[in-house]
Design a protein around this motif. Structure first.
Motif, short mmCIF file in Angstrom:
data_model
loop_
_atom_site.label_atom_id
_atom_site.label_comp_id
_atom_site.label_asym_id
_atom_site.label_seq_id
_atom_site.Cartn_x
_atom_site.Cartn_y
_atom_site.Cartn_z
N GLU A 242 0.83 -1.21 0.00
CA GLU A 242 0.00 0.00 0.00
C GLU A 242 0.86 1.25 0.00
OE1 GLU A 242 -3.29 0.04 -0.48
OE2 GLU A 242 -2.96 -2.12 -0.77
N LEU A 243 2.01 1.20 0.64
CA LEU A 243 2.91 2.35 0.63
C LEU A 243 3.46 2.57 -0.77
CD1 LEU A 243 4.18 4.52 2.43
CD2 LEU A 243 6.10 2.97 2.82
N ARG A 254 6.84 13.89 0.74
CA ARG A 254 5.77 14.36 1.62
C ARG A 254 5.25 13.22 2.50
NH1 ARG A 254 5.43 16.96 -3.20
NH2 ARG A 254 5.29 19.25 -3.15
N LEU A 255 5.20 12.02 1.92
CA LEU A 255 4.74 10.86 2.68
C LEU A 255 5.67 10.54 3.84
CD1 LEU A 255 3.75 8.65 -0.37
CD2 LEU A 255 2.15 9.57 1.32
N MET A 256 6.98 10.65 3.62
CA MET A 256 7.92 10.31 4.68
C MET A 256 7.89 11.32 5.82
SD MET A 256 9.32 7.37 4.20
CE MET A 256 7.58 7.00 3.87
N TYR A 257 7.70 12.58 5.50
CA TYR A 257 7.56 13.56 6.58
C TYR A 257 6.31 13.28 7.40
CZ TYR A 257 11.41 16.83 6.08
OH TYR A 257 12.65 17.41 6.11
N ALA A 258 5.21 13.03 6.70
CA ALA A 258 3.96 12.74 7.42
C ALA A 258 4.09 11.48 8.26
CB ALA A 258 2.81 12.61 6.42
N ALA A 259 4.74 10.46 7.71
CA ALA A 259 4.90 9.21 8.46
C ALA A 259 5.78 9.41 9.68
CB ALA A 259 5.49 8.14 7.55
N ALA A 260 6.85 10.18 9.54
CA ALA A 260 7.73 10.45 10.68
C ALA A 260 6.97 11.17 11.79
CB ALA A 260 8.94 11.26 10.23
N ASN A 261 6.07 12.07 11.41
CA ASN A 261 5.23 12.75 12.40
C ASN A 261 4.28 11.76 13.07
OD1 ASN A 261 4.74 15.77 10.35
ND2 ASN A 261 6.48 15.14 11.60
N GLY A 280 -6.92 13.66 2.98
CA GLY A 280 -7.30 12.38 2.41
C GLY A 280 -6.11 11.45 2.24
N LEU A 281 -4.98 11.99 1.82
CA LEU A 281 -3.78 11.18 1.66
C LEU A 281 -3.20 10.78 3.01
CD1 LEU A 281 -2.04 12.98 -1.34
CD2 LEU A 281 -2.98 10.66 -1.32
N ARG A 282 -3.32 11.65 3.99
CA ARG A 282 -2.86 11.31 5.34
C ARG A 282 -3.63 10.10 5.87
NH1 ARG A 282 0.39 14.73 8.08
NH2 ARG A 282 -0.39 13.91 10.06
N GLU A 283 -4.91 10.09 5.62
CA GLU A 283 -5.74 8.97 6.09
C GLU A 283 -5.34 7.68 5.40
OE1 GLU A 283 -9.67 10.35 5.38
OE2 GLU A 283 -9.65 11.81 7.03
N SER A 287 -3.08 3.73 7.09
CA SER A 287 -3.30 2.30 6.89
C SER A 287 -2.24 1.65 6.02
CB SER A 287 -4.68 2.08 6.26
OG SER A 287 -4.77 2.72 5.00
N ALA A 288 -1.38 2.48 5.40
CA ALA A 288 -0.35 1.93 4.51
C ALA A 288 0.99 1.70 5.23
CB ALA A 288 -0.12 2.88 3.33
N LEU A 289 1.14 2.22 6.43
CA LEU A 289 2.42 2.10 7.12
C LEU A 289 2.74 0.64 7.45
CD1 LEU A 289 2.27 5.12 9.61
CD2 LEU A 289 3.32 5.03 7.33
N PRO A 290 3.94 0.19 7.13
CA PRO A 290 4.31 -1.21 7.37
C PRO A 290 4.76 -1.45 8.81
CG PRO A 290 6.10 -0.11 6.27
CD PRO A 290 5.00 0.92 6.39
N VAL A 291 3.88 -1.22 9.75
CA VAL A 291 4.24 -1.38 11.16
C VAL A 291 3.29 -2.38 11.83
CG1 VAL A 291 5.23 0.91 11.40
CG2 VAL A 291 2.79 0.61 11.78
#
Length: 291
Positions: A242-243, A254-261, A280-283, A287-291
């Motif tokens: 999903e990522l 932009r995704l990596m900054y948001a994920a780090a936050n 919308g992309l944040r949401e 669910s896409a984070l591989p954690v």
């Protein structure tokens, strides 16, 4: 020490709105990479927003990263518009303990091959550190042909190349082309969603954006692919599925900054004029984070 082989994980560079490196946050990110099994830290790449940092802050970033690891080598980006500046950044990185350098031919005016050659010759000669060619045509407007890479490979300190995924999508054929042209170079790829296939095809290194936040998962994928375990590599890659979709849709920075936050690793925001993700992309990212 492993350089230009395996997983090279590229973290963001947390900074204040004034462009000052937030050293404790960067240290936390780099420590996470070493603990997660990254083979090297790719500092001050595009994900590290190196073009937004002054000389002093670049030097501070390298010093912070080198001080955060015990045995993992740090590869420092030294790209600059002018050759003399790139030489200075290379000497600074060497002075702060970097193990290798990463150089992109950054220019406002598209460069000729001869201009790029002279640029690389000058920067590679500024230190004794091994240097990796950074091929990023999307931002530099310069494409490294394999025949030209063969010429660059004759420069003694040039040791590796970081390639984008080929437009043909045939990464095995692309790898074979560069292997024939420059058999002495370490050849690696970025473009995270295609790097499983690149590593299974025999690439030496995965230069990973996702690895900058999720080193353990990326290291597992790298190890499986490097030992030729297709089934395990597919399983590890599926964790990122999903990522990868989001990376291909909107890019990775932009995704990596948001994920780090989201992971509470830093409160740092993108340097202006860059803006963060829309809601919308944040949401979708949650669910896409591989954690």
């Amino acid at each position: 020490m492993t350089l230009f082989v395996g997983l090279s994980a590229f973290p963001i560079t947390p900074m204040t709105p004034a462009g000052e490196v937030i050293a404790p946050d960067l240290r936390r990110l780099v420590e996470r990479l070493e603990a997660g099994g990254a083979d090297s830290v790719g500092l001050l790449g595009s994900t590290g927003t190196y073009m937004f940092l002054s000389r002093d802050e670049r030097r501070r970033a390298v010093a912070t990263a080198v001080g955060a690891v015990t045995s993992t080598p740090v590869i420092a980006g030294v790209g600059a518009m002018r050759t003399d500046e790139a030489q200075t950044f290379a000497r600074d990185a060497a002075g702060e303990g970097a193990a290798g350098l990463l150089l992109a031919p950054v220019s406002y005016t598209p460069l000729t091959e001869e201009e790029v050659f002279q640029h690389f010759l000058a920067v590679a000669s500024a230190t004794d550190l091994p240097l990796c060619i950074y091929s990023n045509p999307g931002t530099t407007n310069f494409t490294f042909r394999s025949s030209f890479v063969a010429r660059l490979a004759a420069i003694p300190t040039i040791a590796a190349i970081k390639l984008p995924l080929p437009a043909s999508r045939d990464v095995a054929a692309d790898l074979a082309d560069f292997r024939r042209a420059a058999p002495g170079l370490s050849i690696g790829y970025s473009g995270d969603w295609g790097c499983k296939d690149a590593m299974l095809a025999g690439a030496d290194c995965w230069y990973s954006v996702a690895g900058g936040l999720f080193p353990q998962q990326a290291a597992d994928l790298t190890a499986a692919a490097m030992r030729g375990d297709h089934e395990e590599a597919e399983r590890c890659d599926a964790v990122f599925a999903e990522l990868w979709k989001l990376f291909r849709k909107v890019g990775s920075l932009r995704l990596m900054y948001a994920a780090a936050n989201m992971l509470e690793l830093t409160d740092a925001q993108l340097p202006k004029p860059l803006l963060g993700l829309e809601q919308g992309l944040r949401e979708r990212l949650v669910s896409a984070l591989p954690v």
